[in-house]
Design a protein around this motif. Structure first.
Motif, short mmCIF file in Angstrom:
data_model
loop_
_atom_site.label_atom_id
_atom_site.label_comp_id
_atom_site.label_asym_id
_atom_site.label_seq_id
_atom_site.Cartn_x
_atom_site.Cartn_y
_atom_site.Cartn_z
N ARG A 107 13.68 -39.91 -22.68
CA ARG A 107 12.92 -38.89 -22.73
C ARG A 107 11.67 -38.62 -22.51
O ARG A 107 10.14 -38.16 -22.22
N SER A 140 7.83 -37.89 -20.29
CA SER A 140 7.71 -36.92 -20.32
C SER A 140 5.69 -37.32 -20.79
O SER A 140 4.78 -37.24 -20.55
N SER A 174 24.44 -38.29 -16.77
CA SER A 174 23.74 -36.61 -17.28
C SER A 174 22.23 -37.31 -17.62
O SER A 174 21.63 -35.92 -17.35
N LYS A 231 20.20 -36.93 -14.69
CA LYS A 231 20.21 -36.24 -14.20
C LYS A 231 19.29 -34.64 -14.74
O LYS A 231 17.92 -33.94 -14.02
N GLU A 232 19.72 -35.01 -16.31
CA GLU A 232 18.07 -34.65 -17.04
C GLU A 232 17.08 -34.79 -16.30
O GLU A 232 15.47 -33.90 -16.73
N LEU A 233 16.12 -35.53 -16.56
CA LEU A 233 15.38 -36.39 -16.67
C LEU A 233 14.85 -36.42 -15.11
O LEU A 233 13.28 -35.92 -14.93
N ASN A 234 15.59 -36.09 -14.51
CA ASN A 234 15.38 -35.48 -12.55
C ASN A 234 15.09 -34.00 -12.74
O ASN A 234 14.91 -34.07 -10.83
N ALA A 235 14.94 -33.39 -13.68
CA ALA A 235 15.29 -32.12 -12.86
C ALA A 235 13.76 -31.78 -12.17
O ALA A 235 13.95 -30.83 -11.70
N ASN A 236 12.48 -32.71 -12.60
CA ASN A 236 11.59 -31.91 -11.74
C ASN A 236 10.86 -33.49 -11.22
O ASN A 236 9.49 -33.32 -11.92
N ARG A 275 11.56 -37.23 -9.60
CA ARG A 275 12.34 -38.30 -9.72
C ARG A 275 11.47 -39.51 -10.72
O ARG A 275 11.02 -40.42 -10.25
N ASN A 276 12.53 -39.54 -11.69
CA ASN A 276 12.12 -40.10 -13.13
C ASN A 276 12.57 -40.59 -13.21
O ASN A 276 11.91 -42.13 -14.18
#
Ligand code: NAD
Length: 249
Positions: A24, A28, A45, A48-53, A55-56
Motif C-alpha cells: 500500500r 502511494s 483482493s 484489486k484495492e491497489l488498482n482502484a486508481n 494499474r498499480n
C-alpha cells in the motif's frame, strides 16, 4: 508522494501483515507492485484495492520454496511492468518450539521458507536488477536474528542466517549497483504473533519495550520504503532495527 516513482517492486508474502502495508505504501509513493503469496484470494483482493486508481499491482501465486514460482514472479515483473528494481523477501513463518521440541519436519519447513526462500528470491532477482543498472533487496529478518531466547530455535536460526546472507549478497553485488539490507522488526501486531498469549504480549510491551507498545505493520513499512528508495543510496550490507527499543537493553 513520488519516492518510488518508476520503480517496480516484488513483495513475497505480500497478501497480509507487513507485506500488505508495504504494498500500500509503495503504491502511494508511485511504485508498481507485484504481490506474491500462497494466500491467493487475499493477494488478489489486495491487488484489486491497489488498482482502484490505475494499474498499480499484480497478484500472483508465489511459494517462496519453489524456484519455478520465483522465475515466474520475476518474469511477471518484467512482462507486466517493464523490469524489477526492488525485492522484499518478506514471507515467513513463526514457531515458538525449543530445540528438543522441534521435529525434523518442522525444522525443514521453517528453514525452507525463512532461509532457503530468501536465497532463492535473491538468486532469481539479481539478473533482472542488473538489466536495470541496479536495485534494492530488503530481507526481512527479525530481532530474533540478532538475539536468542529460550524457544523459537529454528526461527532464530533462520533469521540469523538471513542477516548474513544479506551481507554476503551485499558484498557480491555492490559493483552491480544492487544494495542488500536486512530489517529486524520487534513485536509487530500481525496475524503471525497471534500464537503468543495476550498476557505475554501485554507483559512484553509494558515491561520490556521502551516505547511501551507493539509495532504496527506501517512502522516497518516506512523503514522498508527508505531502504527501497534512493534515500538510502549509500546503505548496503547493513541491519536496520525497528523494535521500539526492545534490543537496546
Ligand atoms: P504474516 O503472517 O501476516 O505474514 C507472513 C506472510 O508470509 C503471509 O502472507 C503468508 O501467507 C506468507 N507466507 C508464508 N509462507 C509462505 C510461502 N511458502 N510462500 C510465500 N508466502 C508465504 O506476518 P508478518 O508479521 O507480516 O510477517 C512478515 C515478516 O516479518 C516475516 O518474515 C516475519 O518472520 C517477520 N517478522 C515478524 C514479526 C512480528 O512480530 N510480526 C517480528 C519480526 C519479524
Amino acid at each position: 508522494m513520488d519516492r518510488l516513482k518508476s520503480k517496480v517492486a516484488l513483495i513475497s508474502g505480500g497478501a497480509r501483515g507487513q507485506g500488505a502495508a508495504e504494498a500500500r505504501l509503495f503504491v502511494s509513493e508511485g511504485a508498481k507492485v507485484v504481490v506474491g503469496d500462497v494466500l491467493d484470494d487475499l493477494a488478489a483482493s489486495l491487488a484489486k484495492e491497489l488498482n482502484a486508481n490505475g494499474r498499480n499491482a499484480l497478484a500472483l501465486h508465489l511459494d517462496v520454496t519453489r524456484s519455478a514460482d520465483w522465475r515466474n514472479a520475476v518474469a511477471a515483473c518484467e512482462r507486466e511492468f517493464g523490469g524489477l528494481d526492488v525485492l522484499i523477501n518478506n514471507a515467513g513463518i513463526f514457531n515458538t518450539s525449543g530445540l528438543e521440541e522441534t521435529s525434523e519436519e518442522l525444522w525443514d519447513a521453517i528453514v525452507n521458507i525463512n532461509q532457503k526462500g530468501v536465497w532463492m528470491g535473491m538468486k532469481e532477482a539479481v539478473a533482472a536488477m542488473r538489466k536495470r543498472g541496479g536495485g534494492s533487496i530488503i530481507n526481512i529478518s527479525s530481532v530474533a536474528g540478532l538475539t536468542g531466547s529460550s524457544g523459537s530455535t529454528a526461527y532464530h536460526g533462520t533469521k540469523g542466517a538471513v542477516r548474513l546472507l544479506t551481507k554476503a549478497a551485499a558484498v557480491q553485488y555492490g559493483r552491480d549497483g544492487i544494495r542488500v539490507n536486512s530489517v529486524h522488526p520487534g513485536l509487530i501486531n500481525t496475524t503471525m504473533i497471534d500464537i503468543i498469549p495476550k498476557e505475554q504480549r501485554q507483559f512484553i510491551t509494558n515491561n520490556v519495550v521502551p516505547l511501551g507498545r507493539e509495532g504496527t505493520p506501517e512502522d516497518v513499512a516506512r523503514l522498508v520504503l527508505f531502504l527501497a528508495s534512493d534515500d538510502s543510496s549509500y546503505c548496503t550490507g547493513a541491519e536496520f532495527v525497528v523494535d521500539g527499543g526492545l534490543t537496546a537493553q
